[in-house]
Design a protein around this motif. Sequence first.
Motif, short mmCIF file in Angstrom:
data_model
loop_
_atom_site.label_atom_id
_atom_site.label_comp_id
_atom_site.label_asym_id
_atom_site.label_seq_id
_atom_site.Cartn_x
_atom_site.Cartn_y
_atom_site.Cartn_z
N THR A 132 57.20 114.61 24.58
CA THR A 132 56.76 114.87 25.96
C THR A 132 55.41 115.41 25.47
OG1 THR A 132 57.62 117.00 25.97
CG2 THR A 132 58.86 115.60 26.99
N THR A 133 54.60 115.62 26.79
CA THR A 133 53.37 116.54 26.60
C THR A 133 53.63 117.66 25.94
OG1 THR A 133 52.45 115.28 28.39
CG2 THR A 133 51.31 117.43 27.70
N GLU A 134 54.80 118.78 26.32
CA GLU A 134 54.95 119.77 25.69
C GLU A 134 55.17 119.94 24.12
OE1 GLU A 134 56.20 118.69 28.38
OE2 GLU A 134 55.84 120.31 30.13
N ASP A 135 55.82 118.76 23.89
CA ASP A 135 56.32 118.65 22.36
C ASP A 135 54.99 118.27 21.69
OD1 ASP A 135 59.00 118.66 22.76
OD2 ASP A 135 59.31 116.50 23.18
N LEU A 187 61.31 123.19 12.59
CA LEU A 187 62.34 122.13 12.87
C LEU A 187 62.03 121.81 14.43
CD1 LEU A 187 65.51 122.57 11.23
CD2 LEU A 187 63.70 121.14 10.38
N LEU A 188 61.24 120.63 14.63
CA LEU A 188 60.75 120.37 16.06
C LEU A 188 62.01 119.52 16.74
CD1 LEU A 188 58.85 120.69 18.63
CD2 LEU A 188 57.35 119.03 17.28
N VAL A 189 62.78 119.51 17.42
CA VAL A 189 63.98 118.81 18.18
C VAL A 189 63.45 118.14 19.48
CG1 VAL A 189 66.23 118.52 18.69
CG2 VAL A 189 65.52 120.49 17.18
N ILE A 190 63.47 116.53 19.14
CA ILE A 190 63.09 115.82 20.31
C ILE A 190 64.28 115.07 20.87
CG2 ILE A 190 61.61 113.85 20.78
CD1 ILE A 190 59.95 116.51 19.97
N ASP A 191 64.39 115.01 22.00
CA ASP A 191 65.59 114.20 22.60
C ASP A 191 65.08 112.73 22.69
OD1 ASP A 191 67.26 113.06 24.48
OD2 ASP A 191 67.17 114.54 26.00
N GLU A 192 66.12 112.15 21.96
CA GLU A 192 65.83 110.73 21.54
C GLU A 192 65.69 109.67 22.65
OE1 GLU A 192 68.80 108.02 19.75
OE2 GLU A 192 67.77 108.64 17.87
N SER A 193 66.36 110.30 23.78
CA SER A 193 66.11 109.46 25.10
C SER A 193 64.86 109.54 25.87
CB SER A 193 67.50 109.75 25.84
OG SER A 193 67.52 111.18 26.38
N VAL A 194 64.22 110.60 25.54
CA VAL A 194 63.03 110.99 26.31
C VAL A 194 61.67 110.70 25.37
CG1 VAL A 194 61.90 112.76 27.25
CG2 VAL A 194 64.25 112.69 27.62
N GLY A 195 62.04 110.92 24.17
CA GLY A 195 60.51 110.89 23.22
C GLY A 195 59.91 112.12 23.47
N ALA A 208 64.12 129.63 22.78
CA ALA A 208 64.15 129.12 24.26
C ALA A 208 63.22 127.98 24.13
CB ALA A 208 63.47 130.09 24.91
N GLY A 209 63.37 127.18 25.19
CA GLY A 209 62.56 125.92 25.36
C GLY A 209 61.09 126.32 25.71
N TYR A 210 60.32 125.74 24.90
CA TYR A 210 58.87 125.90 25.30
C TYR A 210 58.13 125.30 26.61
CZ TYR A 210 58.61 121.91 22.08
OH TYR A 210 58.66 120.89 21.26
N ARG A 234 63.74 122.59 26.87
CA ARG A 234 65.05 122.92 27.21
C ARG A 234 65.78 121.67 26.95
NH1 ARG A 234 63.27 125.09 32.70
NH2 ARG A 234 62.02 123.58 32.60
N ASN A 235 66.93 121.90 26.77
CA ASN A 235 68.06 120.79 26.61
C ASN A 235 67.73 119.76 25.44
OD1 ASN A 235 70.16 121.94 28.10
ND2 ASN A 235 70.25 119.76 29.28
N ALA A 236 66.94 120.06 24.59
CA ALA A 236 66.70 119.00 23.57
C ALA A 236 67.74 118.97 22.31
CB ALA A 236 65.20 119.24 22.85
#
Length: 381
Positions: free
Chosen positions: A110-113, A100-108, A73-75, A25-27
């Motif tokens: 996550t375990t869910e990713d 396409l797997l979108v990652i929040d650059e500021s977070v890196g 929706a966010g997984y 969510r919010n990525a």
Amino acid sequence: MKGILGFKMNTPSSERIHISIFGSRNAGKSTLANELLGQDLSIVSDSKGTTTDPVSKAMELLPIGPVVITDTAGYDDDGELGGKRVLKTKQVLNRTDIALLVIDESVGKTTEDKNFEKLLIEKRIPYAVISRGKESIKEKAVQEIIRLSSALHNRKTILDGLVKATDTVILVCPIDEAAPKGRLILPQQMVLRELLDIHAKAIVIQPEEIEDTLAMLKNPPAIVITDSQAFNSVSKKVPDGIQLTSFSILMARYKGFLKESIKAVKTIQELKDGDSVLISEGCTHRRQCGDIGTVKIPAALKKLTGKKLNIETSSGTDFPEDLSKYSAVIHCGGCMITEKEVLYRMKCAQDQKVPFCNYGIFLAHANGILDRSIEIFKNNF
């Protein structure tokens, strides 16, 4: 724009490359979807969980061509409702060609990713990880899509290896109450277009015209392709020396489950009283009198087996993952869903040791002409 056959000259969704966007969510999934489309497909908000159900849009993505972009929706959603959203997101994988797997650059990551990335690898879905900061990542995403789509372009055709330029082919297309008004069904369109592309001669008729058509030809046709519902009557009128098959059987080969259908159909006569059979279609439409899935195939099953069977139906995306209560699945040709989704459904059945058969193969078997209807394929599956 409509063509002379009355159908829209658009690439159907089942023949497009399906590109799905995943992430927490919010990525930035919805922002990327909107950038790729050049329009607002999804609502973008700082609030988590703005996208609830998968949202899809067809477009031309140059230089790739016709695609479908799906925002999910966010997984990492939580709670009872969030769990249902995550399930919907994972179901999108069954029809995804490129992820396409979108990652929040500021977070890196996550375990869910990381867990979702493992799922993509497990399902053998080509994917790219897109790190999103403040700047637009449209161009980066497009370059990754181009890279990943290069392996998808060598796609087979529906008549691949079966017909050559000098051949004459008869297409038997019943126009009755079950036929869509003003157009041909998709497999008929696909076959006719391919015959035109390779400069073969196509003769399009209705079932009652088969004898007169054969009589007027100087040389016999290379093949007669019929709607499966007319298999019985057409087979009696086409001499044994002429190849005969159906649009549905061609679709089973095109979608990659012809061999499994041939193997599965031979177990159907072993059904017992009380067994349950799922008759499934990939599209949704209003059922009419004489509907193939709810009327004709159940009647053929009863006649073939002589058993009292429990018949259940499904359509569209409503395909149950748990098939343990069924003794057989009889599926349509799958013209309105992607090859990936058809093969996913077949795999679900195989894993649970449930025979998975195609409409056309079943009807050919029920009419005693299975061997004849698949003779043209020989080793060319």
